[in-house]
Design a protein around this motif. Structure first.
Motif, mmCIF file in Angstrom:
data_model
loop_
_atom_site.group_PDB
_atom_site.id
_atom_site.type_symbol
_atom_site.label_atom_id
_atom_site.label_comp_id
_atom_site.label_asym_id
_atom_site.label_seq_id
_atom_site.Cartn_x
_atom_site.Cartn_y
_atom_site.Cartn_z
ATOM 1 N N SER A 149 0.924 -1.261 -0.175
ATOM 2 C CA SER A 149 0.043 -0.210 0.007
ATOM 3 C C SER A 149 0.844 1.416 0.002
ATOM 4 N N PRO A 150 0.249 2.443 -0.427
ATOM 5 C CA PRO A 150 1.159 3.463 -0.640
ATOM 6 C C PRO A 150 1.635 3.940 0.857
ATOM 7 N N GLN A 151 0.668 3.975 1.846
ATOM 8 C CA GLN A 151 0.926 4.221 3.275
ATOM 9 C C GLN A 151 2.235 3.442 3.812
ATOM 10 N N TYR A 152 2.439 2.265 3.577
ATOM 11 C CA TYR A 152 3.521 1.535 4.029
ATOM 12 C C TYR A 152 4.621 1.965 3.158
ATOM 13 N N ILE A 153 4.551 1.885 1.995
ATOM 14 C CA ILE A 153 5.861 2.573 1.319
ATOM 15 C C ILE A 153 6.383 3.896 1.533
ATOM 16 N N ALA A 154 5.257 4.734 2.041
ATOM 17 C CA ALA A 154 5.556 5.948 2.654
ATOM 18 C C ALA A 154 6.410 5.973 3.925
ATOM 19 N N ALA A 155 5.939 5.241 4.703
ATOM 20 C CA ALA A 155 6.477 5.122 6.142
ATOM 21 C C ALA A 155 7.814 4.467 5.707
ATOM 22 N N ASN A 156 8.065 3.507 5.209
ATOM 23 C CA ASN A 156 9.455 2.952 4.653
ATOM 24 C C ASN A 156 10.265 4.014 4.033
ATOM 25 N N ALA A 157 9.935 4.842 3.256
ATOM 26 C CA ALA A 157 10.653 5.674 2.629
ATOM 27 C C ALA A 157 11.145 6.827 3.671
ATOM 28 N N GLU A 158 10.334 7.062 4.590
ATOM 29 C CA GLU A 158 10.334 8.316 5.527
ATOM 30 C C GLU A 158 11.797 7.732 6.674
ATOM 31 N N ALA A 159 11.385 6.250 6.924
ATOM 32 C CA ALA A 159 12.519 5.820 7.810
ATOM 33 C C ALA A 159 14.051 5.655 7.122
ATOM 34 N N ILE A 160 13.919 5.627 6.052
ATOM 35 C CA ILE A 160 15.333 5.642 5.494
ATOM 36 C C ILE A 160 15.682 6.728 5.160
ATOM 37 N N GLY A 161 15.116 8.019 5.240
ATOM 38 C CA GLY A 161 15.411 9.326 5.186
ATOM 39 C C GLY A 161 15.003 10.125 4.154
ATOM 40 N N MET A 162 14.188 9.547 3.132
ATOM 41 C CA MET A 162 13.631 10.204 2.272
ATOM 42 C C MET A 162 12.589 11.393 2.488
ATOM 43 N N THR A 163 12.425 12.452 1.870
ATOM 44 C CA THR A 163 11.623 13.497 1.991
ATOM 45 C C THR A 163 10.746 13.768 0.956
ATOM 46 N N LEU A 164 9.725 14.332 1.271
ATOM 47 C CA LEU A 164 8.681 14.906 0.233
ATOM 48 C C LEU A 164 9.481 16.057 -0.539
ATOM 49 N N GLY A 165 9.180 16.212 -1.988
ATOM 50 C CA GLY A 165 10.037 17.214 -2.675
ATOM 51 C C GLY A 165 9.225 18.507 -2.166
ATOM 52 N N GLY A 166 10.056 19.534 -2.417
ATOM 53 C CA GLY A 166 9.602 21.002 -2.085
ATOM 54 C C GLY A 166 8.839 21.460 -3.225
ATOM 55 N N THR A 167 8.794 22.802 -3.441
ATOM 56 C CA THR A 167 8.148 23.408 -4.786
ATOM 57 C C THR A 167 8.845 23.155 -5.769
ATOM 58 N N PRO A 168 8.384 22.644 -6.879
ATOM 59 C CA PRO A 168 9.318 22.434 -8.111
ATOM 60 C C PRO A 168 9.418 23.712 -8.942
ATOM 61 N N ALA A 169 10.433 23.897 -9.527
ATOM 62 C CA ALA A 169 10.848 24.672 -10.445
ATOM 63 C C ALA A 169 11.377 24.328 -11.692
ATOM 64 N N TYR A 170 10.845 25.096 -12.833
ATOM 65 C CA TYR A 170 11.098 24.645 -14.223
ATOM 66 C C TYR A 170 11.896 25.627 -14.797
ATOM 67 N N LEU A 171 12.775 24.670 -15.764
ATOM 68 C CA LEU A 171 13.844 25.637 -16.405
ATOM 69 C C LEU A 171 13.441 25.535 -17.918
ATOM 70 N N THR A 172 13.215 26.745 -18.629
ATOM 71 C CA THR A 172 12.744 26.730 -19.968
ATOM 72 C C THR A 172 14.177 26.769 -20.655
ATOM 73 N N LEU A 173 14.405 25.808 -21.637
ATOM 74 C CA LEU A 173 15.981 25.932 -22.185
ATOM 75 C C LEU A 173 15.954 26.542 -23.624
ATOM 76 N N SER A 174 14.903 27.096 -24.331
ATOM 77 C CA SER A 174 15.193 28.119 -25.216
ATOM 78 C C SER A 174 15.558 29.517 -24.674
ATOM 79 N N THR A 175 14.977 29.921 -23.531
ATOM 80 C CA THR A 175 15.366 31.282 -23.074
ATOM 81 C C THR A 175 16.325 31.216 -21.766
ATOM 82 N N GLY A 176 16.418 29.946 -21.139
ATOM 83 C CA GLY A 176 17.144 29.768 -19.839
ATOM 84 C C GLY A 176 16.443 30.492 -18.743
ATOM 85 N N GLU A 177 15.118 30.623 -18.785
ATOM 86 C CA GLU A 177 14.338 31.175 -17.693
ATOM 87 C C GLU A 177 13.983 30.172 -16.675
#
Length: 198
Positions: free
Chosen positions: A106-134
């Motif tokens: 189940s997703p709950q068990y997988i999330a609990a195991n991920a937390e136990a080994i030090g994995m964290t939830l990602g923060g706010t994502p940022a995107y890079l536009t390659l054509s403009t470099g923005e």
């Protein structure tokens, strides 16, 4: 006159009197006589003892074969019953293992195991536009997860299960907060109670 007609018919066919079959002789009358009680004993023989013993032996053999077949069939029935019981127990064990597999995948068990080994939830994502470099958005580092994401619902089947990554630790309060269960008498004045749906 009928005698003349018969002679004429025989003469016309060419058969003489000598060719006609002769009338059968009447057999002499048989006389019946009474038989004395001791006189018929010589004609009729008593059954021999050997024939009686053979008949009894054949009957005994049939009974013994019938008993052996009956015991063999009943033994087979006991084996069949034992195998059916074993099959039923294996079915229950398979169902229990399937339930365990469903709970640890189940997703709950997988999330609990991920937390136990030090994995964290990602923060706010940022995107890079390659054509403009923005860079679009403000990147933020992930943080420690104190409780599962809000999209996870509680899974009471894995509460207290040992973690795969740390066998000495167990899952505590998987998913969201516990739902309060109302106790007490239920009033049926307004009809049957039902949950509010949207």
């Amino acid at each position: 006159m009928s005698d003349n007609l018969a002679r004429n018919d025989l003469a016309a066919t060419g058969i003489g009197w000598s060719a006609l079959p002769e009338a059968p002789e009447t057999p002499a009358e048989r006389r019946l006589r009474a038989v004395l009680p001791g006189a018929g004993a010589g004609m009729r023989r008593k059954p021999k003892l050997v024939y009686a013993l053979i008949s009894l032996g054949a009957l005994g053999a049939i009974v013994v074969v019938q008993l052996i077949l009956s015991v063999g069939l009943s033994h087979g029935a006991y084996q069949l019953d034992a195998l059916q019981t074993q099959h039923r127990e294996f079915g229950w064990q398979r169902q229990a293992l399937s339930n365990d597999l469903a709970s640890i995948s189940s997703p709950q068990y997988i999330a609990a195991n991920a937390e136990a080994i030090g994995m964290t939830l990602g923060g706010t994502p940022a995107y890079l536009t390659l054509s403009t470099g923005e860079v679009t958005g403000v990147p933020a580092p992930g943080g420690a997860v104190k409780q599962g994401p809000s999209s996870l619902i509680p899974n009471s089947a894995i509460a207290g299960e040992p973690l795969a990554t740390k066998p000495d630790a167990s899952v505590v309060n998987p998913g969201a907060a516990e739902v309060a269960i109302a106790t007490g008498p239920v009033s049926l004045d307004g009809g049957l109670p039902s949950p509010t749906t949207r």
